[in-house]
Design an enzyme around this catalytic site. Sequence first.
Site, PDB file in Angstrom:
ATOM      1  N   ASP A  48       0.971  -0.360   1.893  1.00  0.00           N
ATOM      2  CA  ASP A  48       2.040   0.162   2.743  1.00  0.00           C
ATOM      3  C   ASP A  48       1.564   0.450   4.165  1.00  0.00           C
ATOM      4  OD1 ASP A  48       0.430   2.325   2.397  1.00  0.00           O
ATOM      5  OD2 ASP A  48       1.968   3.655   1.593  1.00  0.00           O
ATOM      6  N   CYS A 102      -3.313   1.782   3.563  1.00  0.00           N
ATOM      7  CA  CYS A 102      -4.293   1.522   2.505  1.00  0.00           C
ATOM      8  C   CYS A 102      -5.718   1.857   2.927  1.00  0.00           C
ATOM      9  CB  CYS A 102      -4.196   0.083   2.029  1.00  0.00           C
ATOM     10  SG  CYS A 102      -4.272  -1.123   3.361  1.00  0.00           S
ATOM     11  N   HIS A 114      -5.251  -6.063   4.057  1.00  0.00           N
ATOM     12  CA  HIS A 114      -5.279  -5.022   3.021  1.00  0.00           C
ATOM     13  C   HIS A 114      -6.700  -4.549   2.666  1.00  0.00           C
ATOM     14  CE1 HIS A 114      -3.599  -2.614  -0.135  1.00  0.00           C
ATOM     15  NE2 HIS A 114      -4.442  -3.130  -1.008  1.00  0.00           N
TER      16      HIS A 114
END
Lengths: 300, 194
Positions: A93, A96, A290
């Site tokens: 989101d 991370c 990510h």
Amino acid sequence: MTNPEGRGRDDEADSSAEAPAPDGFEWSNYADEDIMHQKNEINAVEAEKIPCVGDKEPLSALAAEYQSGSPILLEKIKVLDEQYAAIRRTRGDGNCFFRSFMFSYLEHILETQDKAEVDRMKANVEECRRTLQSLGYVDFTFEDFFALFLEQLESVLQGNETSISHDELLLRSRDQSISDYVVMFFRFVTSAEIRKRSEFFEPFIMGLANTTVEQFCKSSVEPMGEESDHVHIIAISDALGVAIRIVYLDRSSCDKGGVSVNHHDFIPTVSSSRSGAVEPFITLLYRPGHYDMLYPKRPS
Amino acid sequence: MIDFGRVQKELQECSKDSQASGIKVSPKADNLARLVGTIPGPIGTPYEGGTFQIDITLPDAYPFQPPKMQFATKVWHPNISSQSGAICLDILKDQWSPALTLKTALLSIQALLSAPEPDDPQDAVVAQQYLKDYQTFVGTARYWTETFAKTSALGVEEKVQRLVEMGFLESLVRSTLDAVGGDENLALEKLCSA
């Protein structure tokens, strides 16, 4: 055009929209509210898929994601499997990196009970508080976030009434309200460090976003959900004096033939009271866009 | 759950220097989730001399989610809807941060009045006018300021008095005037038809 009501013009604008608007219906208003609402819904769906902080999983779970994908990635995961015992995922989101950092750090303290490290961290947190004050931040905008982090830090040390177990740490890290407060604490710390040393960070930021330090902090550090880049990592590592290892899992391959996985250690350059080379106790896995946590294999 | 402790602190902080900044925030009722902000029109703009009221609604997740703000006072500006008062400003959307406050948001809106961004419009008609016929835009914006941002702020007590003298309850008069944006005739129509 001096008609103060402006009705004629606005009606024309409305009728040019794709669907005819009923009287008093505000397309412009609707769009914003709708987008915000939709974003919240997407977040809710995402939240159901992966908690803020996931369970420990073997690296085979990571390999399973790429079964029909790039052979280079599968080769690299094999290499990772030799060095790392497990992966712990975080929710994608935009927070991370900070969530991974939070959990890794608190878990490390919980397992090592390193009181000296906690004291050192507290001193750095106080320094960050003073920095924010000197930058003109009003106390109430950040004090709740600082208090909540210090509370978590205190509670992972055992032997107090407020001490918590590993399970409880995981629960708290998954509790959106606690987790988000700590993420926001780290965002304040990161922003303060970048602003304090703006001459140092300016060239990095120009290269990354072609914007001013002030604007970068406002638009890419302080809002929740804004992804972290190496600028954020350098800043938080320096501000809190914590070394961070980032392992990169991407498609790049080296020319020598054999597959290897790159990593980079972010070693704090300032405000570190420790001497000598520090082996990072926080290891994160970076895949473009990510961050997750990695657990090195312990020598048996 | 709104962090009301923080909202209280924000109100105190804001009232401390409201004389200097001209920016005020006050609760609408006893519920702190609905507030009214006031900003003076910036000097040297068509909004100079006007006092603009902004309706503020706090979402449950405040301060993690942005406050909802829209103009209660009608205003002619490319980034503000001339009909609903909706504001196009990044910090009220995805660029919001808990590091910001109601006061900094109102200051940003005040800055927006000084520096319109017609390329990212909320009201396409106003933005077109701003780009194609700037003089007319300035004239219209000034006229709207005179018509809506001055009378509603200065003449409220007189309007209330006149309507009360007609035999309507004062509390009802105030809420009706509030609902129609200070327009005395509209308020009278509504009061009569109620």
